[in-house]
Motif scaffolding. Structure first.
Motif, short mmCIF file in Angstrom:
data_model
loop_
_atom_site.label_atom_id
_atom_site.label_comp_id
_atom_site.label_asym_id
_atom_site.label_seq_id
_atom_site.Cartn_x
_atom_site.Cartn_y
_atom_site.Cartn_z
N VAL A 234 -10.11 30.39 63.34
CA VAL A 234 -8.79 29.91 63.78
C VAL A 234 -7.87 31.13 63.81
O VAL A 234 -7.37 31.55 62.76
N PRO A 235 -7.65 31.72 64.96
CA PRO A 235 -6.99 33.03 65.04
C PRO A 235 -5.60 33.12 64.43
O PRO A 235 -5.19 34.20 63.99
N ASP A 236 -4.85 32.02 64.35
CA ASP A 236 -3.51 32.12 63.78
C ASP A 236 -3.46 31.70 62.31
O ASP A 236 -2.37 31.60 61.72
N ALA A 237 -4.61 31.50 61.69
CA ALA A 237 -4.64 31.13 60.27
C ALA A 237 -4.37 32.34 59.39
O ALA A 237 -4.77 33.46 59.72
N THR A 238 -3.69 32.12 58.29
CA THR A 238 -3.49 33.15 57.27
C THR A 238 -3.67 32.50 55.91
O THR A 238 -3.50 31.28 55.76
N LEU A 239 -3.98 33.31 54.93
CA LEU A 239 -3.99 32.82 53.56
C LEU A 239 -2.57 32.45 53.15
O LEU A 239 -1.59 32.97 53.68
N THR A 240 -2.46 31.55 52.20
CA THR A 240 -1.15 31.14 51.67
C THR A 240 -1.12 31.37 50.17
O THR A 240 -2.17 31.45 49.53
N TRP A 241 0.08 31.54 49.60
CA TRP A 241 0.17 31.81 48.17
C TRP A 241 0.87 30.68 47.43
O TRP A 241 1.79 30.04 47.93
N TRP A 242 0.36 30.43 46.22
CA TRP A 242 0.89 29.40 45.33
C TRP A 242 1.60 30.08 44.16
O TRP A 242 0.96 30.70 43.32
N ASP A 243 2.92 29.96 44.13
CA ASP A 243 3.72 30.51 43.04
C ASP A 243 3.75 29.50 41.91
O ASP A 243 4.58 28.60 41.88
N TRP A 244 2.82 29.65 40.97
CA TRP A 244 2.71 28.71 39.85
C TRP A 244 3.82 28.88 38.81
O TRP A 244 3.93 28.08 37.89
N SER A 245 4.68 29.90 38.98
CA SER A 245 5.82 30.05 38.08
C SER A 245 7.07 29.36 38.62
O SER A 245 8.11 29.33 37.96
N SER A 246 6.99 28.80 39.82
CA SER A 246 8.16 28.23 40.50
C SER A 246 8.56 26.89 39.87
O SER A 246 7.74 26.20 39.25
N PRO A 247 9.83 26.50 40.04
CA PRO A 247 10.26 25.18 39.56
C PRO A 247 9.43 24.04 40.17
O PRO A 247 9.15 23.04 39.48
N THR A 248 9.03 24.17 41.43
CA THR A 248 8.23 23.13 42.06
C THR A 248 6.88 22.97 41.36
O THR A 248 6.42 21.85 41.09
N ALA A 249 6.23 24.09 41.04
CA ALA A 249 4.95 24.03 40.33
C ALA A 249 5.13 23.46 38.94
O ALA A 249 4.30 22.67 38.47
N HIS A 250 6.22 23.83 38.27
CA HIS A 250 6.44 23.34 36.90
C HIS A 250 6.83 21.86 36.88
O HIS A 250 6.75 21.22 35.83
N ALA A 251 7.24 21.34 38.03
CA ALA A 251 7.52 19.90 38.12
C ALA A 251 6.31 19.10 38.55
O ALA A 251 6.06 17.99 38.05
N ASN A 252 5.51 19.67 39.48
CA ASN A 252 4.45 18.89 40.14
C ASN A 252 3.04 19.38 39.88
O ASN A 252 2.08 18.70 40.26
N GLY A 253 2.87 20.57 39.30
CA GLY A 253 1.53 21.10 39.10
C GLY A 253 0.95 21.65 40.39
O GLY A 253 1.62 22.40 41.11
N LEU A 254 -0.26 21.28 40.70
CA LEU A 254 -0.91 21.78 41.91
C LEU A 254 -0.13 21.36 43.16
O LEU A 254 0.43 20.26 43.21
N PRO A 255 -0.09 22.23 44.17
CA PRO A 255 0.57 21.83 45.42
C PRO A 255 -0.08 20.57 46.00
O PRO A 255 -1.30 20.41 45.96
N ARG A 256 0.74 19.70 46.54
CA ARG A 256 0.22 18.44 47.06
C ARG A 256 -0.86 18.65 48.12
O ARG A 256 -1.82 17.87 48.19
N VAL A 257 -0.72 19.69 48.94
CA VAL A 257 -1.68 19.89 50.03
C VAL A 257 -3.08 20.20 49.48
O VAL A 257 -4.07 20.07 50.22
N TYR A 258 -3.16 20.60 48.19
CA TYR A 258 -4.47 20.81 47.55
C TYR A 258 -4.87 19.61 46.68
O TYR A 258 -6.02 19.55 46.24
N ARG A 259 -3.94 18.70 46.43
CA ARG A 259 -4.22 17.57 45.52
C ARG A 259 -4.77 16.35 46.23
O ARG A 259 -5.49 15.55 45.62
N VAL A 260 -4.42 16.16 47.49
CA VAL A 260 -4.81 14.91 48.16
C VAL A 260 -6.23 15.02 48.71
O VAL A 260 -6.59 16.02 49.32
N PRO A 261 -7.07 14.02 48.47
CA PRO A 261 -8.47 14.09 48.92
C PRO A 261 -8.67 13.91 50.41
O PRO A 261 -9.68 14.34 50.96
N THR A 262 -7.69 13.26 51.08
CA THR A 262 -7.84 13.02 52.51
C THR A 262 -6.55 13.39 53.24
O THR A 262 -5.46 13.41 52.67
N VAL A 263 -6.72 13.69 54.52
CA VAL A 263 -5.59 13.90 55.43
C VAL A 263 -5.77 12.88 56.55
O VAL A 263 -6.67 13.03 57.39
#
Length: 268
Positions: A97-126
């Motif tokens: 997929v030519p326009d794909a890039t890796l993405t980064w998860w800032d586990w020190s962020s307020p969002t991570a400290h509220a929700n844990g793993l990013p939702r896009v990695y938590r859900v089993p289906t799309v």
């Protein structure tokens, strides 16, 4: 065929590639997230040395190329080795997929400290389809787990911004690398399951977002600290990749950088 042989032509990308920007997982646009998922799904369906199984196996079983926490006084190659690892895996994603890039998860962020793993990695289906960022079925012939798993801890137990700031203030490379690796280890342990075992960690798709963040943090440290790596180690090889430490130090020569922010809506 070895990884070096398989990816030797890609080394020409070290000369003058266009710059692509790796983005915060919480700020991906819908199209960027779709490209990321499509790229992971594509490489997960390839069984040769272009595929996810192959790249995950370089880190632990069966390749075992990655070395963590070398005994002193050795200089750790943890950061440059993983930068090369991410670089060649991202090329494999972009082959599909030519326009794909890796993405980064800032586990020190307020969002991570509220929700844990990013939702896009938590859900089993799309929709009605399996989410390729959720899990991966490991080759059973390797004798390990048949599929990746996670058992994340309390989000409040993830490394904090204060802890990270303390590490980023360290000026000596080897001390900085060791302390950053300690935070890295804590996140592996926090995710648990497959991520908690070095031999199998890279088979979990969240591994790549975690390590992309580690690489981002090193890149930020490099902006304020010189030399960015002990000079006597610059020509050390980083097997199985056709790169040396020296070739990992300049992100622009590798063709990527980190986006500090975007105007996109948060996807959580």
């Amino acid at each position: 065929m070895s990884a070096t042989a398989a990816h030797q032509p890609a080394a020409t990308a070290l000369t003058r590639p266009p710059i692509r920007h790796r983005k915060n997982v919480y700020l991906l646009s819908a199209s960027q997230l779709a490209s990321l998922r499509a790229a992971f799904e594509a490489v997960m369906g390839i069984s040769d040395n272009r595929g996810f199984q192959y790249f995950a196996g370089l880190h632990g079983v069966p390749g075992n190329y990655c070395v963590h926490h070398p005994p002193p006084p050795a200089i750790s190659l943890f950061l440059p080795w993983h930068r090369a690892y991410l670089y060649f895996f991202e090329l494999a994603l972009r082959d599909q997929v030519p326009d794909a890039t890796l993405t980064w998860w800032d586990w020190s962020s307020p969002t991570a400290h509220a929700n844990g793993l990013p939702r896009v990695y938590r859900v089993p289906t799309v929709g009605a389809d399996p989410n390729p960022l959720y899990e991966f079925a490991i080759d059973p012939s390797l004798g390990g787990p048949s599929v990746t798993s996670r058992s994340p801890g309390n989000p409040a137990d993830l490394p904090t911004r204060l802890e990270l700031q303390s590490v980023m203030s360290i000026q000596r490379f080897n001390r900085f690398s060791s302390r950053l690796e300690d935070l890295h280890d804590a996140v592996h342990g926090w995710v648990g399951g497959t991520m908690g075992v070095i031999a199998w960690a890279a088979y979990d798709p969240i591994f790549w977002a975690h390590h992309t963040n580690i690489d981002r943090l090193w890149s930020l440290w490099q902006l304020d600290n010189h030399p960015t790596f002990p000079p006597s180690y610059l020509d050390r090889a980083l097997p199985p990749f056709p790169m040396t430490v020296r070739q990992t130090l300049n992100l622009s020569q590798l063709g990527y950088d980190y986006a500090s922010a975007t105007s996109h809506a948060t996807v959580s």
